[in-house]
Motif scaffolding. Sequence first.
Motif, mmCIF file in Angstrom:
data_model
loop_
_atom_site.group_PDB
_atom_site.id
_atom_site.type_symbol
_atom_site.label_atom_id
_atom_site.label_comp_id
_atom_site.label_asym_id
_atom_site.label_seq_id
_atom_site.Cartn_x
_atom_site.Cartn_y
_atom_site.Cartn_z
ATOM 1 N N GLN A 126 6.839 4.282 -8.723
ATOM 2 C CA GLN A 126 6.672 4.633 -10.082
ATOM 3 C C GLN A 126 6.836 2.927 -10.459
ATOM 4 N N HIS A 178 1.531 -4.328 -11.293
ATOM 5 C CA HIS A 178 0.368 -3.892 -11.894
ATOM 6 C C HIS A 178 0.565 -5.144 -13.002
ATOM 7 N N ALA A 201 2.871 8.413 -6.252
ATOM 8 C CA ALA A 201 2.016 10.089 -6.993
ATOM 9 C C ALA A 201 2.208 11.140 -6.018
ATOM 10 N N TYR A 227 3.381 1.676 -1.743
ATOM 11 C CA TYR A 227 3.114 2.374 -3.277
ATOM 12 C C TYR A 227 3.007 3.360 -3.425
ATOM 13 N N GLU A 228 1.650 2.989 -3.963
ATOM 14 C CA GLU A 228 0.946 4.123 -4.574
ATOM 15 C C GLU A 228 0.800 5.869 -3.633
ATOM 16 N N LEU A 271 5.568 -0.154 -8.035
ATOM 17 C CA LEU A 271 4.072 -0.073 -9.053
ATOM 18 C C LEU A 271 3.192 -0.644 -10.083
ATOM 19 N N PRO A 313 0.782 -1.494 -0.293
ATOM 20 C CA PRO A 313 -0.194 -0.129 0.292
ATOM 21 C C PRO A 313 0.952 1.011 -0.179
ATOM 22 N N ALA A 373 -2.642 0.116 -15.967
ATOM 23 C CA ALA A 373 -2.091 0.845 -15.477
ATOM 24 C C ALA A 373 -0.799 0.309 -14.814
ATOM 25 N N VAL A 414 -1.120 -6.335 -5.511
ATOM 26 C CA VAL A 414 -2.649 -5.417 -6.521
ATOM 27 C C VAL A 414 -3.325 -6.169 -7.697
ATOM 28 N N TRP A 437 1.783 3.994 -15.333
ATOM 29 C CA TRP A 437 3.124 3.806 -13.873
ATOM 30 C C TRP A 437 4.482 3.492 -14.544
#
Length: 155
Positions: A55, A62, A48, A43-44, A58, A41, A74, A68, A78
């Motif tokens: 980035q 994805h 951002a 990383y988001e 993440l 969690p 996505a 995730v 990223w």
Amino acid sequence: KHFHVACLHTSPMLQVFDGTRYSAIFWVKTSKSTCKQGTTPWYEGMAAAGDVDAQFNLGQLHRTGHGVPKDLSAAVAWLTRAAEQGHAFAQGSLGGMIARGEGTEVHATLALQWAMRAAKLGSVDAQVNVGRAHLNGVGGLRRDFSSAARWLRRA
């Protein structure tokens, strides 16, 4: 409650002259299945906020669906953000996804451009891909055995 499972997540963070430096993150969970549920969690928020490594990580998560939901669009988004900031691993990964049409349309020229950027930053995988592109005349290149040999030797 007893904790029996430790999950290890490794990710290439920084290429150095004599190899690759890895980060290691450990989670202690109650079962193997919980290791794959929401393990990243942090990383988001960092991604951002512009953290290039977050980035990239993440995007890779994805792409693979680890931690995730698998979401190739996505992943491309990223990885593009990290690649635009000069992250060689992101550039190489993004080039590969574009070349294969994962999460985006196939675009050989754009894929080669990202691979070239990563290759110039020292990514061995990207150097091999650029050498192959020269060898096979891919991405708008004409076949050039001399350039192919130069990139493949460099790798």
